[in-house]
Each structure stands twice: as structure tokens, then as C-alpha cells.
Motif scaffolding. Structure first.
Motif, PDB file in Angstrom:
ATOM      1  N   GLY A 250       0.826  -1.199   0.000  1.00  0.00           N
ATOM      2  CA  GLY A 250       0.000   0.000   0.000  1.00  0.00           C
ATOM      3  C   GLY A 250       0.860   1.248   0.000  1.00  0.00           C
ATOM      4  N   ALA A 251       0.687   2.089   1.027  1.00  0.00           N
ATOM      5  CA  ALA A 251       1.452   3.329   1.128  1.00  0.00           C
ATOM      6  C   ALA A 251       2.782   3.146   1.856  1.00  0.00           C
ATOM      7  CB  ALA A 251       0.616   4.392   1.830  1.00  0.00           C
ATOM      8  N   VAL A 252       3.126   1.907   2.168  1.00  0.00           N
ATOM      9  CA  VAL A 252       4.354   1.590   2.912  1.00  0.00           C
ATOM     10  C   VAL A 252       5.380   0.967   1.976  1.00  0.00           C
ATOM     11  CG1 VAL A 252       5.345   0.271   4.821  1.00  0.00           C
ATOM     12  CG2 VAL A 252       3.020   1.227   5.023  1.00  0.00           C
ATOM     13  N   VAL A 253       6.609   1.454   2.048  1.00  0.00           N
ATOM     14  CA  VAL A 253       7.732   0.849   1.318  1.00  0.00           C
ATOM     15  C   VAL A 253       8.588   0.067   2.309  1.00  0.00           C
ATOM     16  CG1 VAL A 253       9.880   1.313   0.070  1.00  0.00           C
ATOM     17  CG2 VAL A 253       7.803   2.555  -0.527  1.00  0.00           C
TER      18      VAL A 253
ATOM     19  N   ARG B   8       1.451   1.016   8.892  1.00  0.00           N
ATOM     20  CA  ARG B   8       0.095   1.206   8.358  1.00  0.00           C
ATOM     21  C   ARG B   8      -0.694   2.206   9.193  1.00  0.00           C
ATOM     22  NH1 ARG B   8      -0.428  -5.273   7.790  1.00  0.00           N
ATOM     23  NH2 ARG B   8       0.467  -5.529   5.695  1.00  0.00           N
ATOM     24  N   GLU B   9      -0.484   2.182  10.506  1.00  0.00           N
ATOM     25  CA  GLU B   9      -1.151   3.153  11.373  1.00  0.00           C
ATOM     26  C   GLU B   9      -0.709   4.573  11.026  1.00  0.00           C
ATOM     27  OE1 GLU B   9      -1.763   4.141  16.149  1.00  0.00           O
ATOM     28  OE2 GLU B   9      -0.600   2.394  15.523  1.00  0.00           O
ATOM     29  N   ILE B  10       0.591   4.736  10.767  1.00  0.00           N
ATOM     30  CA  ILE B  10       1.122   6.032  10.345  1.00  0.00           C
ATOM     31  C   ILE B  10       0.555   6.429   8.981  1.00  0.00           C
ATOM     32  CG2 ILE B  10       3.230   7.204   9.570  1.00  0.00           C
ATOM     33  CD1 ILE B  10       4.712   5.542  11.756  1.00  0.00           C
ATOM     34  N   ALA B  11       0.517   5.454   8.067  1.00  0.00           N
ATOM     35  CA  ALA B  11       0.137   5.728   6.682  1.00  0.00           C
ATOM     36  C   ALA B  11      -1.344   6.038   6.523  1.00  0.00           C
ATOM     37  CB  ALA B  11       0.517   4.538   5.794  1.00  0.00           C
ATOM     38  N   ARG B  12      -2.144   5.794   7.560  1.00  0.00           N
ATOM     39  CA  ARG B  12      -3.573   6.127   7.481  1.00  0.00           C
ATOM     40  C   ARG B  12      -3.801   7.635   7.457  1.00  0.00           C
ATOM     41  NH1 ARG B  12      -6.565   5.629  11.364  1.00  0.00           N
ATOM     42  NH2 ARG B  12      -5.168   5.056  13.070  1.00  0.00           N
TER      43      ARG B  12
END
Length: 263
Positions: free
Chosen positions: A13-16, A205-209
Motif C-alpha cells: 500500500g502506502a508503505v515501502v 500502516r497506522e502512520i500511513a492512514r
């Protein structure tokens, strides 16, 4: 010469997820292609506004052994030992890594899967958050080789564990285990080995939300707050807040919050 890439890039998702994968050198950092891989990845991520968090980890049983001692020894005979050449070798080599990671706009999480030694310890310190496997260990071990931290460790480590702990680790070169690293504040969490990447992903993922622009501005403010005056930081905060107020992400989040209040 290594033909296998030093770094594996994966996307969730938004995480690398960046995985150092040169197990034959225990993910040593100092070779030119390893440095370039990390620097180039940071530059690529900074231009991709869809990325909102980064995880850095190591393949195998080691996070990073730091400098490649075999390569260093070989290059000493090729002129690295002359002080002017040595100085430039650091500036044009491994010192590019802390600068690149420091300028990386999105939050970074070091998922420390095993030993993080010397420059490997400093690499973990270059990340914003550190999570350790129970098998992880840490050492600011340069003094053992009659060296100093050439990659910014003297700037990074005291800011994380305080000057007294940093002096203890740098002056003794001793290795500490994951529970001691947690007690020192070097890491924020210790988990079983199999839970390391899931824990890092959960946090990422919590950060990327959250809205990406606000996250990048927040990280920059925290960075600037380490070395600037309060009045200067407040002025910068006002400017960043003005930018954030005029983003679509803010408007969407604000409307959602107001809807919840009306319920």
C-alpha cells in the motif's frame, strides 16, 4: 564485485519496505553500491507522494554489520589511508547515507532483526523509530578497531539515549541485547523474531492512514525542532499549518470529524 542488488524494495500500500539483502557480508553498508542503493531509494521515495512510511530491515540473521572490513582493508592499500583521500572517501561514501535518511520526508521504522554493529547501529539510529527482535543486539563498536564513528553516530546516539548512555556505549564499544536497548531508550519495542515485520507493518500502516502532506510536514518540524530556537520553530509551524489548511486531505478529514461530532 557484487552483482546482486544490495537492497530489495517492496510495496505494501502506502508503505515501502527496504530490505538489505547481502547476507555474505552480513549486510555491510560501506561498499559503494550499498551506499548508492540506500541514497537512491531515499531520493525515489521523496518524489513519490503516495509513500507515507518506510520500513528498513535486514535479510538473514543480521540487521547490518556496519562497515565491510575486508573491503576497507583492501582499499587502504589503494590510497584510502592517506588522510585527504580518507576524508573524501567518507564524505563521498557512507556519509551520504545519514544525510539521505535525514532528508527523507516520510517516517522511517528500523525493524532490527539481528545484530546492528558500528555503522549498522548508527543506521538504525538514522531512522525515526526502532523496533527490535528479541535476537537483535546493538554496539557502537568503532573504538574496538581504534576508530571513531565516521557516519554521524556521535550526533545521532546522544539524541536518542542521552549523553551519558551514548558515552558509555561509545567508550566501551560493548554489545547490548534487545532488552537493554529497550531500557536505554534505543528501541521503543521488543518483539519475538516472527512478530518483527508484522509489528513494523502494523505501525507503518497506522502512520500511513493519516494525510501524507501533514505527515511530511510534521516530520520536518520535529527535525527542525532539534536545532532551532522556539520562536523560529513557531514561525515555521505557522507557515506549515497554513499550507496544511489548504490541502484536500485536511478538508476531507475535517468534514469527517465534524460529521462524527454531529452524531
Amino acid at each position: 564485485m557484487n552483482t546482486k542488488p544490495f537492497l530489495r524494495l517492496e510495496r505494501d500500500g502506502a508503505v515501502v519496505i527496504l530490505t538489505m539483502d547481502r547476507q555474505e557480508t552480513r549486510n555491510a553498508l560501506s561498499d559503494d553500491d550499498a551506499v548508492s542503493a540506500l541514497v537512491d531509494a531515499c531520493a525515489q521515495i521523496n518524489t513519490d507522494l503516495s509513500v507515507r512510511a518506510v520500513i528498513l530491515t535486514g535479510a538473514g540473521d543480521t540487521f547490518s554489520s556496519g562497515g565491510n572490513l575486508k573491503t576497507l582493508r583492501a582499499r587502504m592499500g589503494a590510497g584510502l589511508g592517506a588522510p585527504p583521500h580518507s576524508r573524501n572517501a567518507y564524505r563521498n561514501g557512507i556519509q551520504r547515507v545519514p544525510l539521505a535518511l535525514y532528508e527523507l520526508e516520510v517516517p522511517t521504522i528500523a525493524a532490527v532483526n539481528g545484530p546492528a554493529l558500528g555503522a549498522g547501529n548508527d543506521l538504525a539510529c538514522m531512522c525515526d523509530i526502532r523496533i527490535a527482535s528479541e535476537r537483535a543486539s546493538f554496539a557502537e563498536s568503532f573504538v574496538r578497531l581504534g576508530l571513531t564513528a565516521g557516519d554521524g553516530g556521535a550526533w545521532l546516539l546522544p539524541r536518542i539515549v542521552g549523553m551519558s548512555r551514548a558515552c558509555e556505549l561509545a567508550f566501551t564499544g560493548k554489545t547490548i541485547d534487545a532488552p537493554r536497548a529497550l531500557a536505554y531508550g534505543l528501541v521503543s519495542e521488543v518483539v519475538p523474531p516472527d512478530a518483527l515485520l508484522p509489528a513494523a507493518l502494523d505501525l507503518a500502516r497506522e502512520i500511513a492512514r493519516h494525510p501524507g502532506h501533514a505527515m511530511r510536514l510534521t516530520k520536518r518540524l520535529l527535525r527542525e525542532g532539534q536545532h532551532t530556537r522556539l520562536d523560529t520553530l513557531l514561525e515555521l509551524s505557522a507557515a506549515y499549518q497554513a499550507l496544511a489548511h489548504h490541502t484536500e486531505e485536511h478538508e476531507t478529514a475535517l468534514q469527517a470529524a465534524l460529521t462524527r461530532l454531529r452524531r
